[in-house]
Design a protein around this motif. Structure first.
Motif, PDB file in Angstrom:
ATOM      1  N   ARG A  68       0.802  -1.249   0.074  1.00  0.00           N
ATOM      2  CA  ARG A  68      -0.191   0.053   0.017  1.00  0.00           C
ATOM      3  C   ARG A  68       0.915   1.436  -0.060  1.00  0.00           C
ATOM      4  NH1 ARG A  68      -3.882   0.163   4.704  1.00  0.00           N
ATOM      5  NH2 ARG A  68      -4.557   2.110   3.377  1.00  0.00           N
ATOM      6  N   LEU A  69       1.925   1.090   0.704  1.00  0.00           N
ATOM      7  CA  LEU A  69       3.110   2.391   0.753  1.00  0.00           C
ATOM      8  C   LEU A  69       3.596   2.553  -0.530  1.00  0.00           C
ATOM      9  CD1 LEU A  69       4.776   1.699   4.220  1.00  0.00           C
ATOM     10  CD2 LEU A  69       3.211   3.609   3.390  1.00  0.00           C
ATOM     11  N   GLU A  70       3.622   1.402  -1.243  1.00  0.00           N
ATOM     12  CA  GLU A  70       4.351   1.545  -2.834  1.00  0.00           C
ATOM     13  C   GLU A  70       2.999   2.277  -3.726  1.00  0.00           C
ATOM     14  OE1 GLU A  70       5.782  -0.979  -6.833  1.00  0.00           O
ATOM     15  OE2 GLU A  70       4.768  -1.888  -4.891  1.00  0.00           O
ATOM     16  N   LYS A  71       1.842   1.928  -3.557  1.00  0.00           N
ATOM     17  CA  LYS A  71       0.791   2.550  -4.424  1.00  0.00           C
ATOM     18  C   LYS A  71       0.683   4.056  -4.038  1.00  0.00           C
ATOM     19  CE  LYS A  71      -2.029  -1.525  -4.880  1.00  0.00           C
ATOM     20  NZ  LYS A  71      -3.372  -1.968  -4.480  1.00  0.00           N
ATOM     21  N   GLU A  72       1.066   4.375  -2.696  1.00  0.00           N
ATOM     22  CA  GLU A  72       0.890   5.861  -2.133  1.00  0.00           C
ATOM     23  C   GLU A  72       1.984   6.779  -2.851  1.00  0.00           C
ATOM     24  OE1 GLU A  72      -1.732   7.391  -0.595  1.00  0.00           O
ATOM     25  OE2 GLU A  72      -2.502   5.339  -0.804  1.00  0.00           O
ATOM     26  N   THR A  73       3.067   6.125  -3.028  1.00  0.00           N
ATOM     27  CA  THR A  73       4.239   6.961  -3.623  1.00  0.00           C
ATOM     28  C   THR A  73       3.909   7.558  -5.037  1.00  0.00           C
ATOM     29  OG1 THR A  73       5.354   4.929  -4.294  1.00  0.00           O
ATOM     30  CG2 THR A  73       5.791   6.105  -2.267  1.00  0.00           C
ATOM     31  N   HIS A  74       3.062   6.903  -5.667  1.00  0.00           N
ATOM     32  CA  HIS A  74       2.583   7.058  -7.207  1.00  0.00           C
ATOM     33  C   HIS A  74       1.425   8.029  -7.224  1.00  0.00           C
ATOM     34  CE1 HIS A  74       5.104   4.108  -9.288  1.00  0.00           C
ATOM     35  NE2 HIS A  74       4.865   3.398  -8.120  1.00  0.00           N
ATOM     36  N   ARG A  75       0.655   8.262  -6.051  1.00  0.00           N
ATOM     37  CA  ARG A  75      -0.466   9.200  -6.227  1.00  0.00           C
ATOM     38  C   ARG A  75      -0.624   9.988  -5.251  1.00  0.00           C
ATOM     39  NH1 ARG A  75      -4.612   4.157  -4.911  1.00  0.00           N
ATOM     40  NH2 ARG A  75      -4.454   3.897  -2.660  1.00  0.00           N
ATOM     41  N   ASN A  76       0.107   9.970  -4.215  1.00  0.00           N
ATOM     42  CA  ASN A  76       0.086  10.915  -2.719  1.00  0.00           C
ATOM     43  C   ASN A  76       0.841  12.280  -2.991  1.00  0.00           C
ATOM     44  OD1 ASN A  76       0.372  11.979  -0.176  1.00  0.00           O
ATOM     45  ND2 ASN A  76      -0.726  10.239   0.555  1.00  0.00           N
ATOM     46  N   VAL A  77       0.396  13.276  -3.017  1.00  0.00           N
ATOM     47  CA  VAL A  77       0.953  14.407  -3.081  1.00  0.00           C
ATOM     48  C   VAL A  77       2.242  14.782  -2.116  1.00  0.00           C
ATOM     49  CG1 VAL A  77       1.082  16.869  -3.614  1.00  0.00           C
ATOM     50  CG2 VAL A  77      -0.645  15.552  -4.896  1.00  0.00           C
ATOM     51  N   GLU A  78       1.277  14.327  -0.911  1.00  0.00           N
ATOM     52  CA  GLU A  78       2.492  14.684   0.283  1.00  0.00           C
ATOM     53  C   GLU A  78       3.698  13.875   0.202  1.00  0.00           C
ATOM     54  OE1 GLU A  78      -0.953  16.153   3.556  1.00  0.00           O
ATOM     55  OE2 GLU A  78      -0.377  14.067   3.556  1.00  0.00           O
ATOM     56  N   LEU A  79       3.424  12.451  -0.218  1.00  0.00           N
ATOM     57  CA  LEU A  79       4.593  11.591  -0.213  1.00  0.00           C
ATOM     58  C   LEU A  79       5.356  12.038  -1.372  1.00  0.00           C
ATOM     59  CD1 LEU A  79       3.329   7.942   0.434  1.00  0.00           C
ATOM     60  CD2 LEU A  79       5.053   9.185   1.740  1.00  0.00           C
ATOM     61  N   MET A  80       4.811  12.483  -2.478  1.00  0.00           N
ATOM     62  CA  MET A  80       5.875  12.922  -3.769  1.00  0.00           C
ATOM     63  C   MET A  80       6.694  14.237  -3.084  1.00  0.00           C
ATOM     64  SD  MET A  80       3.017  12.998  -6.820  1.00  0.00           S
ATOM     65  CE  MET A  80       2.319  11.586  -7.193  1.00  0.00           C
TER      66      MET A  80
END
Length: 462
Positions: A68-80
């Motif tokens: 799930r963390l991997e997915k978030e790196t592709h779509r989460n602006v804060e993580l970007m």
């Protein structure tokens, strides 16, 4: 006409900036992280600071799974923004957590030390308690001697039933059910061999218990007296700001853990003179004495385990101790002087008895069921310390309420973040890493609530 700058999407008081400031001011090499300095040859891997930021963000936002963390790196602006558009794959994310347990635990301690430096624990008592967290092990995959024996008896009975059925079917050539019975019989015989091997393993285990999925997990009673395969998480929470100062993972009950957790609090705060509060599950005379020897003021209520009430005789509480005379006063107003010392369950006890007064007592039947032996009182040689502690509790009845209000809330919050499955990893070593990340996330969110994100960042930079 110009592309959007990703920094514009992250406000100045966004919690993700706190994570960035906190990790950037850490000395990751001294904390025990691997690959802080890249090798001269080969392609450099992801920096530990990047991976640590990803995990802290994930646990702050209830995202513990590496996939799930991997997915978030592709779509989460804060993580970007936080990871500078880096996108590690799930295997790299999972391996970082597994391989950097020492560093992650030290980061959790480092944040507690940061809270200490900004005077968050001044004039605080610390509530200690334990809570059961589910392990990655179904109850069906946990075996005790009685459970293994039950399964063996069931399989042996089934084998006998199938043998009897096959003998009956041998006389009927048209009956084809015998082939089915033969295959089932073979399965039962193989299962019996497995259970016999498991029985030997269970009986040879120190705890007389085997968990097949997570070998370190144990079957324990939970709050509602249900039995689950879990870990017992110990924590010490300060009563002033409700921050978790110390935590530990054990595979036993709370009894005997008081001195261990109290010492962890002392080490975390670099302070000897502290006050701890716990429930009656921690009451152990030797453990309380060990805690007091550390310089800790302990307040643990004593539970009445006497069977006198069920027997219909006077409870021990009706016998009053006179400290100056060193005697017990019985309900008949007779003195029971000290006669001798004995050792029972590792405790040195003083025995008080009055043979003559007990023999001629008019209410002897209400005091003892024995026809020949008088009623005896036993007192631990350090019982005066327990009496002082009990008086402190009697004078401050609000301590038990304070303990519940302090330590129960963090447990409930973290379990809510974890979801129904609680731990995702197996073995105590890995589970302790998971718990450290949850504690770090809880403390970080708690400090942001108390100080505010901007105020906390300013305190970190000082």
């Amino acid at each position: 006409m110009f592309p959007e700058v990703i920094d514009n999407f992250v406000t100045e008081d966004n919690p993700v900036r706190v994570i960035d400031v906190f990790v950037d001011q850490l000395d990751l090499l001294s904390l025990g992280f691997e690959s802080v300095t890249a090798k001269q040859t080969g392609r450099p891997g992801y920096h530990p600071a990047t991976m640590l930021k990803l995990y802290i963000y994930g646990y702050l936002n209830r995202i513990q799974s590496s996939r799930r963390l991997e997915k978030e790196t592709h779509r989460n602006v804060e993580l970007m923004w936080l990871l500078e558009r880096l996108r590690p794959d799930f295997k790299t994310i999972a391996d970082f957590r597994k391989d950097n347990g020492k560093g992650i635990k030290n980061v959790c301690r480092k944040f507690v030390d940061l809270c200490r430096q900004i005077n968050m624990f001044d004039d605080s008592a610390f509530a200690i308690d334990g809570s059961k967290f589910k392990a990655v092990n179904n109850k069906a995959k946990n075996y005790t001697p009685s459970k293994v024996q039950f399964h063996i008896d069931h399989v042996e009975s089934s084998i006998q039933d199938y043998l009897s059925q096959m003998n009956t079917n041998d006389n009927d050539e048209k009956d084809t059910s015998s082939s089915v019975s033969a295959s089932k019989l073979a399965w039962y015989k193989q299962r019996l061999l497995e259970l016999k091997a498991l029985e030997k393993e269970v009986n040879e285990h120190p705890d007389k218990q085997v968990s097949q999925t997570d070998p370190d997990a144990r079957l324990m009673k939970t709050h509602h007296m249900e039995r689950q395969v879990c870990y017992n998480v110990q924590s010490a929470v300060d009563t002033k700001h409700h921050l978790i100062v110390a935590h530990d993972i054990v595979m036993t009950t709370d009894r005997g853990q008081l001195a261990v957790v109290a010492k962890q609090v002392q080490q975390a705060l670099d302070k000897k003179n502290i006050t701890v509060i716990a429930d009656k599950g921690y009451f152990s005379r030797t453990d309380i004495k060990a805690t007091q020897d550390l310089g800790v003021t302990a307040s643990i209520p004593q539970s009445d385990t006497s069977g006198s009430k069920k027997k219909g005789i006077f409870n021990k509480s009706l016998f009053k101790y006179d400290k100056h005379k060193d005697v017990y006063i019985c309900p008949a107003d007779e003195e029971l002087p000290h006669r001798r010392n004995v050792t029972d369950s590792g405790l040195e006890l003083k025995v008080y008895v009055n043979h003559i007064a007990c023999r001629d007592c008019a209410i002897r039947a209400k005091c003892t069921r024995s026809q020949n032996e008088p009623r005896k009182m036993k007192r631990w040689i350090y019982e005066d310390d327990i009496d002082v502690m009990q008086k402190r509790l009697d004078d401050n009845p609000s301590l038990s309420v304070l303990r519940k209000q302090t330590v129960e809330h963090p447990f409930g919050t973290i379990k809510m973040w974890m979801g129904a499955t609680h731990f995702l990893m197996k073995r105590k070593k890995n589970v302790s890493i998971e718990m450290s990340l949850h504690v770090l996330a809880y403390n970080l969110k708690r400090m942001m609530t108390i100080k505010g994100t901007i105020g906390l960042m300013e305190a970190m930079r000082q």
